[in-house]
Design a protein around this motif. Structure first.
Motif, PDB file in Angstrom:
ATOM      1  N   GLY A   1       0.780  -1.222   0.000  1.00 27.70           N
ATOM      2  CA  GLY A   1       0.000   0.000   0.000  1.00 27.70           C
ATOM      3  C   GLY A   1       0.815   1.277   0.000  1.00 27.70           C
ATOM      4  N   PHE A   2       2.125   1.193   0.228  1.00 31.42           N
ATOM      5  CA  PHE A   2       2.986   2.370   0.220  1.00 31.42           C
ATOM      6  C   PHE A   2       4.132   2.134  -0.745  1.00 31.42           C
ATOM      7  CE2 PHE A   2       1.114   2.232   4.442  1.00 31.42           C
ATOM      8  CZ  PHE A   2       0.580   3.502   4.541  1.00 31.42           C
ATOM      9  N   GLY A   3       4.459   3.135  -1.529  1.00 36.86           N
ATOM     10  CA  GLY A   3       5.580   2.999  -2.444  1.00 36.86           C
ATOM     11  C   GLY A   3       5.658   4.160  -3.408  1.00 36.86           C
ATOM     12  N   ASN A   4       6.733   4.201  -4.168  1.00 38.79           N
ATOM     13  CA  ASN A   4       6.952   5.243  -5.166  1.00 38.79           C
ATOM     14  C   ASN A   4       7.306   4.592  -6.494  1.00 38.79           C
ATOM     15  OD1 ASN A   4       6.757   7.576  -3.450  1.00 38.79           O
ATOM     16  ND2 ASN A   4       8.717   6.960  -2.583  1.00 38.79           N
ATOM     17  N   TYR A   5       6.908   5.252  -7.570  1.00 40.14           N
ATOM     18  CA  TYR A   5       7.242   4.804  -8.911  1.00 40.14           C
ATOM     19  C   TYR A   5       7.907   5.956  -9.642  1.00 40.14           C
ATOM     20  CZ  TYR A   5       4.161   0.841  -8.134  1.00 40.14           C
ATOM     21  OH  TYR A   5       3.593  -0.288  -7.635  1.00 40.14           O
ATOM     22  N   ASN A   6       9.016   5.676 -10.284  1.00 39.92           N
ATOM     23  CA  ASN A   6       9.688   6.656 -11.131  1.00 39.92           C
ATOM     24  C   ASN A   6       9.742   6.088 -12.535  1.00 39.92           C
ATOM     25  OD1 ASN A   6      10.448   8.684  -9.168  1.00 39.92           O
ATOM     26  ND2 ASN A   6      11.841   7.148  -8.349  1.00 39.92           N
ATOM     27  N   PHE A   7       9.247   6.862 -13.489  1.00 40.54           N
ATOM     28  CA  PHE A   7       9.228   6.431 -14.876  1.00 40.54           C
ATOM     29  C   PHE A   7      10.416   7.057 -15.599  1.00 40.54           C
ATOM     30  CE2 PHE A   7       5.003   5.913 -13.337  1.00 40.54           C
ATOM     31  CZ  PHE A   7       4.554   4.755 -13.946  1.00 40.54           C
ATOM     32  N   CYS A   8      11.171   6.232 -16.292  1.00 41.60           N
ATOM     33  CA  CYS A   8      12.337   6.702 -17.045  1.00 41.60           C
ATOM     34  C   CYS A   8      11.959   6.783 -18.519  1.00 41.60           C
ATOM     35  CB  CYS A   8      13.514   5.746 -16.860  1.00 41.60           C
ATOM     36  SG  CYS A   8      14.019   5.579 -15.140  1.00 41.60           S
ATOM     37  N   TYR A   9      12.211   7.937 -19.111  1.00 43.88           N
ATOM     38  CA  TYR A   9      11.865   8.178 -20.508  1.00 43.88           C
ATOM     39  C   TYR A   9      13.112   8.285 -21.358  1.00 43.88           C
ATOM     40  CZ  TYR A   9       7.083   9.352 -19.148  1.00 43.88           C
ATOM     41  OH  TYR A   9       5.810   9.309 -18.656  1.00 43.88           O
ATOM     42  N   GLN A  10      12.991   7.840 -22.610  1.00 44.48           N
ATOM     43  CA  GLN A  10      14.029   8.053 -23.611  1.00 44.48           C
ATOM     44  C   GLN A  10      13.311   8.362 -24.919  1.00 44.48           C
ATOM     45  OE1 GLN A  10      16.497   4.662 -24.485  1.00 44.48           O
ATOM     46  NE2 GLN A  10      18.126   5.953 -25.282  1.00 44.48           N
ATOM     47  N   ASP A  11      13.650   9.485 -25.510  1.00 40.97           N
ATOM     48  CA  ASP A  11      13.017   9.923 -26.761  1.00 40.97           C
ATOM     49  C   ASP A  11      11.497   9.963 -26.650  1.00 40.97           C
ATOM     50  OD1 ASP A  11      15.527  10.152 -28.018  1.00 40.97           O
ATOM     51  OD2 ASP A  11      15.493   8.026 -28.564  1.00 40.97           O
TER      52      ASP A  11
END
Length: 73
Positions: free
Chosen positions: A48-58
């Motif tokens: 129920g607790f957490g973080n998401y980081n999205f990595c982008y390229q182009d």
């Protein structure tokens, strides 16, 4: 979830490939992203607790980094 044309149900997501439209349920608390024309479902944290980081390229999502937090009561 209904559309007027051929619909592909993938992971509870209605996809009309001909019109390039997807309908997602608003009650699941899920994160959806499009990768190379596919719907990718990001599952919520198990605790129920957490973080998401999205990595982008182009301009495209290439990675998702999940971190989980443990909360003490």
């Amino acid at each position: 979830m209904e559309t007027a044309r051929n619909v592909d149900m993938t992971q509870n997501v209605a996809i009309d490939k001909q019109r390039m439209i997807a309908e997602v349920p608003l009650v699941d608390g899920m994160i959806y992203t499009v990768v190379k024309g596919r719907i990718e479902v990001i599952d919520p944290p198990e605790k129920g607790f957490g973080n998401y980081n999205f990595c982008y390229q182009d301009g495209q999502v290439i990675d998702v980094v999940k971190s989980i937090r443990q909360r003490f009561k």
